[in-house]
Design an enzyme around this catalytic site. Structure first.
Site, PDB file in Angstrom:
ATOM      1  N   ASP A  54     -42.027  24.803 -14.013  1.00 50.59           N
ATOM      2  CA  ASP A  54     -41.885  26.246 -14.602  1.00 50.59           C
ATOM      3  C   ASP A  54     -41.383  26.208 -14.795  1.00 50.59           C
ATOM      4  OD1 ASP A  54     -42.411  28.480 -15.160  1.00 50.59           O
ATOM      5  OD2 ASP A  54     -42.974  29.372 -13.079  1.00 50.59           O
ATOM      6  N   ASP A  90     -37.844  26.103 -10.303  1.00 46.48           N
ATOM      7  CA  ASP A  90     -38.945  26.889  -9.652  1.00 46.48           C
ATOM      8  C   ASP A  90     -40.034  25.389 -10.012  1.00 46.48           C
ATOM      9  OD1 ASP A  90     -40.226  28.177  -8.417  1.00 46.48           O
ATOM     10  OD2 ASP A  90     -39.909  29.930  -8.930  1.00 46.48           O
ATOM     11  N   ASP A 127     -43.528  24.675  -7.850  1.00 44.53           N
ATOM     12  CA  ASP A 127     -44.459  24.769  -7.130  1.00 44.53           C
ATOM     13  C   ASP A 127     -45.628  23.608  -6.676  1.00 44.53           C
ATOM     14  OD1 ASP A 127     -46.253  26.680  -6.665  1.00 44.53           O
ATOM     15  OD2 ASP A 127     -46.062  27.879  -7.852  1.00 44.53           O
TER      16      ASP A 127
END
Ligand SMILES: [Zn+2]
Length: 400
Positions: free
Chosen positions: A302, A101, A103
């Site tokens: 992440d 992930d 972000d």
């Protein structure tokens, strides 16, 4: 013509029906082994999650979500013998994809592209401190968070770097990349056996290789900057692209800072020999740039997501209920474009909105918006859904 709306829990039925219509025919990007995956969702009108669902086919899943429209839709990175079992310990875990992930909020230097405040959706009060409730209405304050496209594009650059590592350093070639539908990217690497059985500890090692923690960075910097060692001759192996691993990544980055063709060719592994003076030049160059290079090579993933072997992954081509946008699969990895057509799930209708709070100037995809509380604006689906799902506007009417 304009038509009126019934209002339900803040977001009108219009959006729920749009989601339903979309899901009836959506080409959701699902794993081949769907029957071994847990499916989970947040219902459109609720705050809780429905978990431990399982489906044999896309058609079966489509039927279910057309009847029970989700606001968010996920499948498990884990494969289970009994994905529908309510007890995690009795699902019979048989392996997991490797998921990442990225972000935009975690991208270095993106702070100036992020707008972030809490406000009262009834009176438009904007929080000055960390109060939870509106001092005028007593209503719970809502959070508005907006990330500019420029920052999403930076996150995409990191996605490309991450894919380079996955392909070239790990040799995993089966993966899917998607836009999250809000402000980041997901990468799902479908691991072959036996790698899919990696536990969290093994995955933590992968995270640390990709992120380069401070301890690793310091160790490498010390190695390349050690003057005493350099005076006695080189005490370390010069990084070259053909070395693979981290040295490959350092060499690639260094080669972009070199104009001398002999040094470049040595770094890239095209030539085996390099003369002593150029070697000294290269050594100087490494000492000078190593810190900056390592910071560049560190990818802000992440870590929690990658370490978790039972993570729920947002289904590529499903809708993100924080924006109403399609979390679309990036079919050709070198071609990502955040444009209104890629994220929209609706046609050409114009939506009339009332703005609920003073909005500073923001760019949504490709268009600038600035509005005062109470302003009425008319715009297309992707801009309207973004403002409505982020709670700063309410839908008044639709022109078809
Ligand atoms: Zn208020």
């Amino acid at each position: 013509m304009w038509c009126c709306l019934s209002q339900k829990r803040g977001v009108p039925d219009f959006f729920k029906e749009k989601f339903r219509e979309y899901y009836r025919g959506a080409s959701l990007e699902l794993p081949q082994d769907l029957p071994f995956r847990e499916v989970a969702l947040q219902p459109f009108d609720a705050d809780y999650y429905v978990r431990h669902l399982s489906f044999d086919s896309l058609a079966q899943l489509r039927d279910y979500i057309s009847a029970n429209v989700p606001r968010h839709l996920y499948y498990s990175s884990a494969k289970y013998l009994y994905p529908g079992n309510n007890e995690m310990s009795e699902k019979g875990w048989i392996g997991s994809d490797l998921v990442f992930d990225i972000d935009s909020n975690d991208i270095p230097d993106c702070g100036k592209y992020v707008i972030d405040f809490r406000f009262c959706p009834r009176c438009g009060y904007i929080a000055k401190n960390d109060e939870k409730e509106c001092p005028y209405c007593g209503l719970e304050l809502k959070k508005f968070e907006h990330v500019d496209k420029a920052c999403i594009e930076r996150a995409y650059d990191y996605l490309l770097k991450l894919i380079d590592i996955i392909e070239n350093d790990f040799g995993f070639l089966t993966y899917k990349a998607s836009f999250s539908g809000n402000r980041g990217f997901h990468l799902i690497v479908e691991l072959p056996q036996p790698f899919d059985r990696m536990d969290s500890e093994a995955r933590r090692e992968i995270v640390s290789y990709i992120m380069l923690n401070d301890f690793d960075k310091k160790h490498i910097i010390n190695m390349y900057m050690d003057d005493a060692r350099r005076q006695k001759g080189l005490g370390y192996i010069l990084p070259r692209v053909i070395d693979g691993g981290l040295r490959r990544r350092i060499a690639l980055s260094l080669s972009k800072r070199v104009s001398d063709q002999d040094i470049k060719s040595f770094l890239m592994g095209y030539s085996e020999k390099i003369d002593y003076h150029k070697l000294a030049q290269l050594s100087e160059l490494i000492s000078k740039h190593i810190e900056e290079i390592l910071n560049e090579l560190s990818i802000p993933i992440d870590s929690k997501v990658t370490i978790d072997i039972s993570h729920l992954v947002r289904i590529p081509n499903s809708i993100n209920g924080k924006t109403g946008w399609k979390a679309f699969l990036i079919k050709n990895i070198s071609e990502f474009e955040l444009d209104p057509y890629n994220v929209s799930i609706s046609g050409n209708e114009m939506l009339q909105l009332r703005i609920l709070v003073d909005l500073p100037q923001i760019r949504i995809i490709d268009r600038e918006f600035k509005a005062k509380k109470g302003d009425v604006i008319v715009t297309e689906y992707p801009y309207a859904s973004y403002l409505v799902f982020k709670n700063v506007a309410e839908l008044m009417s639709i022109r078809r």
